[in-house]
Design an enzyme around this catalytic site. Structure first.
Site, PDB file in Angstrom:
ATOM      1  N   GLU A 299       0.822  -1.215   0.000  1.00  0.00           N
ATOM      2  CA  GLU A 299       0.000   0.000   0.000  1.00  0.00           C
ATOM      3  C   GLU A 299       0.856   1.265   0.000  1.00  0.00           C
ATOM      4  OE1 GLU A 299      -2.707  -0.663   3.317  1.00  0.00           O
ATOM      5  OE2 GLU A 299      -4.097  -1.626   1.941  1.00  0.00           O
ATOM      6  N   ASP A 372      -8.054  -9.100   4.015  1.00  0.00           N
ATOM      7  CA  ASP A 372      -7.781  -7.953   4.886  1.00  0.00           C
ATOM      8  C   ASP A 372      -8.811  -7.816   5.998  1.00  0.00           C
ATOM      9  OD1 ASP A 372      -6.825  -5.652   5.943  1.00  0.00           O
ATOM     10  OD2 ASP A 372      -7.444  -4.330   4.319  1.00  0.00           O
ATOM     11  N   GLU A 400     -12.648  -2.292  11.795  1.00  0.00           N
ATOM     12  CA  GLU A 400     -12.624  -1.561  10.529  1.00  0.00           C
ATOM     13  C   GLU A 400     -13.748  -2.017   9.596  1.00  0.00           C
ATOM     14  OE1 GLU A 400      -8.886  -1.973   8.522  1.00  0.00           O
ATOM     15  OE2 GLU A 400      -9.548  -0.884   6.754  1.00  0.00           O
TER      16      GLU A 400
HETATM   17  C1  GCV Z   1      -2.473   0.391   8.363  1.00  0.00           C
HETATM   18  C2  GCV Z   1      -6.031  -2.175   5.475  1.00  0.00           C
HETATM   19  C3  GCV Z   1      -6.438  -0.903   6.151  1.00  0.00           C
HETATM   20  C4  GCV Z   1      -5.284   0.068   6.241  1.00  0.00           C
HETATM   21  C5  GCV Z   1      -4.121  -0.629   6.955  1.00  0.00           C
HETATM   22  C6  GCV Z   1      -3.749  -1.878   6.163  1.00  0.00           C
HETATM   23  C7  GCV Z   1      -2.631  -2.657   6.822  1.00  0.00           C
HETATM   24  O1  GCV Z   1      -5.780  -1.938   4.130  1.00  0.00           O
HETATM   25  O2  GCV Z   1      -7.524  -0.332   5.490  1.00  0.00           O
HETATM   26  O3  GCV Z   1      -5.716   1.194   6.960  1.00  0.00           O
HETATM   27  O4  GCV Z   1      -3.024   0.232   7.080  1.00  0.00           O
HETATM   28  O5  GCV Z   1      -4.875  -2.706   6.087  1.00  0.00           O
HETATM   29  O6  GCV Z   1      -2.932  -3.618   7.488  1.00  0.00           O
HETATM   30  O7  GCV Z   1      -1.482  -2.296   6.662  1.00  0.00           O
END
Ligand code: GCV
Length: 697
Positions: A299, A372, A400
């Site tokens: 990411e 995720d 989340e």
């Molecule tokens: C910390 C998901 C979440 C992100 C998070 C990522 C991760 O994509 O939406 O906010 O980033 O996981 O675990 O690194």
């Protein structure tokens, strides 16, 4: 007059007695949830009477600060449990609670034994931290109504690393945080330590948590600068007596970002020297520093692949800098924009070839499922597939994708699902991770009750308890937590624990029915948005995951599709390969199924999908009624707060159903199944909803 004066005198005596016992604050305090499961509500009746015989002193054989805390915590807890009846202990008597914190017969990893007689409890541990854990365990037992004369505990932590990962940013914003601002006050550290930092350490120690990564894995390099090391040192010093080691999320490009180097290439000697010096600097301030947590090449985060190096090259370079003083926790949550055949397959593809190539002080941290933290995923295929690598489990305590601190979603059943999963490669997931550890993405924040909703405290609690002992059942943990947090009365306790048990399934039912995933709103991840198909990266789109078209819905991960199934052991893959026999909770995760196909149970897929949403609504209404019936058993403040949470969840569940069904209908052109509630608004109205105020983004 006389009677009036008598009453005043009696009140004065009661207040004096409460002050002596130190419980004035406790009993006067409203039930706002701040005390978590450590509120130690006063016992009564027979249970209280049994404790009366234990009025001798508490003794300890060690001058260690942790041993002193063990005594203090036990004393505080006992005083509260005894409520108004507390007496100063009778020092002429033999010890009522006798700690031996340096006992050779017990391991020093936090293990302890507790035995008792009619008026004495004996605690033996191999190290002071075992004594502290024993204090909390004794209070946990007594708090559930156990007889102090028959206490018999023999416990040791199953997992060495029991860790919380905070996605807290230095500016106080918490990524995916739904309970206020960050609890870490970097602005005032190191000069001022908020008392919450001690309460936080107590809460963690009471459930066995022994490591905390304090900052977001999307890390800022400046948190490695000397002024932050000083801040971290203050936290480390405060938490050390509670057995908690601090970790830092490290940005891989730090040598460039703050070190003045032209590269962060892990094979570059100058980069290696930079990290070595950085590690030395941290250990000089914090001798028991835990190590680095790293999100690399994921990411948009920098990583070794930016230089054509592997994850192992990157992790091992940091591991060499730490040496035997600390650990690198390297996350397996990776996916590249270029490779979008099936995002769930990428971590396995990247990491399995590296098995056996990670240094001994590297741990690879693997999310529970391959996507995720979705409401429901099959276990991650990396578990069992890297026998030459230390793997730990990463779970998400913050919700989340599970309602974001709205309503009730107790997550222990989800974690048990993965821990108990048989990998088909030499054991269950718990067998693979138990020798290493478990990390949970924290759900704490500045809200008075710490976690946004009262019930979200239960998942924090359960996370710690499972890392301590993954064999505990989620039901047993729910009962334990309820007794300590809400009520010991057997029937209300039973009903609350039952509500908790099914709560995550209900959220999955209306947000991700039948194994669908990633249908939520873009960015904030709140609410439904299955219609989003045009984001710049294909694998950020809900359409990429549900693959709904006029004929059917679901992601084909069989050999005819992405063949992600082949990443699992053959026996496991066989269980999921046939859409006719697969457990329906994974149906659309692995299969693209025609809308009119009759599935297990006899309904068509379309009818069943519609029914899942409807059942969720029925379940939520029943739960609200159940909670209402508990009104007399729960303090007014928390009862009202939970009732409001539940009402909001019902509203959200109906919205999820209406918006999703409207969209599925727009794709399949089918009428609503008979009996289904009409959809109140047109699809466009659901699409138009925006939530700039949504937290945690
Ligand atoms: C910390 C998901 C979440 C992100 C998070 C990522 C991760 O994509 O939406 O906010 O980033 O996981 O675990 O690194």
């Amino acid at each position: 007059m006389m009677r009036g004066r008598g009453l005043v005198n009696r009140l004065a005596m009661m207040v004096a007695a409460m002050l002596v016992s130190g419980i004035a604050a406790a009993s006067a305090r409203a039930e706002d949830g701040y005390d978590l499961w450590l509120r130690h509500a006063p016992l009564d009746g027979e249970v209280l009477a049994r404790l009366a015989a234990f009025d001798g002193p508490i003794t300890v054989d060690s001058a260690d600060p942790t041993a002193a805390l063990a005594v203090d915590e036990l004393r505080l807890g006992l005083d509260r449990l005894r409520g108004a009846q507390v007496q100063p202990s009778d020092t002429s008597k033999p010890a009522a609670f006798q700690f031996e914190c340096d006992h050779r017969g017990v391991k020093a990893d936090g293990a302890f034994r507790v035995t008792s007689s009619s008026n004495q409890v004996r605690i033996t541990a191999g190290a002071p931290i075992g004594c502290l854990y024993a204090s909390y365990a004794i209070l946990r037992e007594l708090g559930q109504g156990a007889d102090p004369a028959t206490l018999a505990l023999d416990e040791a932590p199953a997992m060495p690393l029991r860790m919380l990962n905070h996605w807290d940013n230095p500016d106080g914003h918490v990524e995916r945080g739904y309970s206020g601002r960050s609890i870490f006050d970097w602005w005032h550290l190191p000069e001022k330590l908020d008392s919450r930092m001690i309460d936080y350490a107590r809460a963690n120690a009471s459930i066995g948590i022994n490591a905390v990564a304090v900052n977001n894995v999307n890390a800022r390099a400046f948190m490695l600068e000397p002024r932050y090391i000083a801040k971290l040192k203050r936290l480390a010093d405060a938490w050390r007596p509670y057995g908690i080691r601090v970790f830092l999320s490290a940005r891989f490009s730090a040598p460039k970002d703050i070190g003045g180097l032209a590269t962060a290439d892990p094979l570059d000697p100058a980069v290696q020297a930079w990290w070595q010096a950085k590690a030395d600097e941290i250990f000089a301030a914090i001798p028991d520093f835990g190590g680095f947590l790293v999100k690399a090449n994921s990411e948009g985060q920098p990583g070794p692949q930016d230089y054509g190096r592997s994850h192992a090259d990157g992790a091992n370079m940091l591991a060499a800098a730490l040496g035997d003083r600390g650990t690198v926790i390297w996350r397996a949550f990776v996916y590249q924009a270029e490779d979008t055949t099936d995002r769930t397959m990428q971590a396995y593809d990247e990491f399995v070839p590296l098995d056996g190539r990670f240094a001994d002080n590297v741990i690879v941290q693997v999310k529970n499922g391959p996507l995720d933290f979705q409401p429901r995923e099959p276990f991650h295929p990396l578990f069992g597939a890297m026998p030459g690598t230390r793997l730990m489990l990463e779970a998400q305590i913050t919700r989340e994708y599970l309602g974001q601190a709205i309503g009730v979603a107790y997550l222990a059943p989800m974690w048990k699902e993965v821990l108990n999963a048989d990998t088909g490669r030499g054991g269950a997931v718990s067998d693979i991770v138990a020798p290493v550890g478990m990390a949970g993405v924290a759900n704490t924040g500045s809200d008075r009750n710490w976690t946004g909703t009262h019930f979200d405290q239960a998942s924090w609690y359960a996370f710690g308890r499972l890392a301590w002992n993954p064999a505990l059942t989620s039901e047993a943990i729910a009962r334990e937590w309820t007794a300590l947090t809400f009520t010991r009365a057997p029937e209300p306790l039973r009903r609350i624990a039952a509500m908790m048990a099914g709560s995550r399934d209900i959220v999955a039912q209306y947000t991700a029915p039948l194994g669908l995933a990633h249908l939520m709103g873009t960015g904030h991840h709140y609410g439904p948005a299955p219609w989003v198909c045009d984001l710049e990266r294909p694998d950020w789109n809900p359409c990429y995951y549900h693959r709904a078209d006029r004929q059917g819905i679901g992601f084909d991960r069989t050999a005819a599709g992405s063949n992600a199934l082949a990443q699992y052991a053959p026996g496991v893959a066989a269980r999921w390969a046939d859409p006719a026999t697969i457990d329906s909770k994974y149906l659309l995760w692995f299969h693209h199924v025609p809308w009119d196909r009759r599935i297990k149970g006899g309904d068509t897929l379309w009818e069943r999908l519609s029914a899942e949403y409807a059942w969720a609504e029925i379940n939520l209404r029943a739960r609200m009624q159940g909670w209402e019936a508990l009104r007399d058993h729960i303090d007014a403040e928390r009862h009202a707060a939970v009732a409001a949470d539940m009402a909001r969840e019902l509203k959200d569940a109906r919205w999820w159903r209406d918006a999703s069904m409207a969209y599925w209908q727009s794709v399949n052109g089918l009428p609503l199944p008979s009996g289904a509630r009409p959809i109140p608004e047109p699809l466009e109205a659901y699409k138009a909803r925006t939530f700039p105020e949504a937290p945690g983004q």
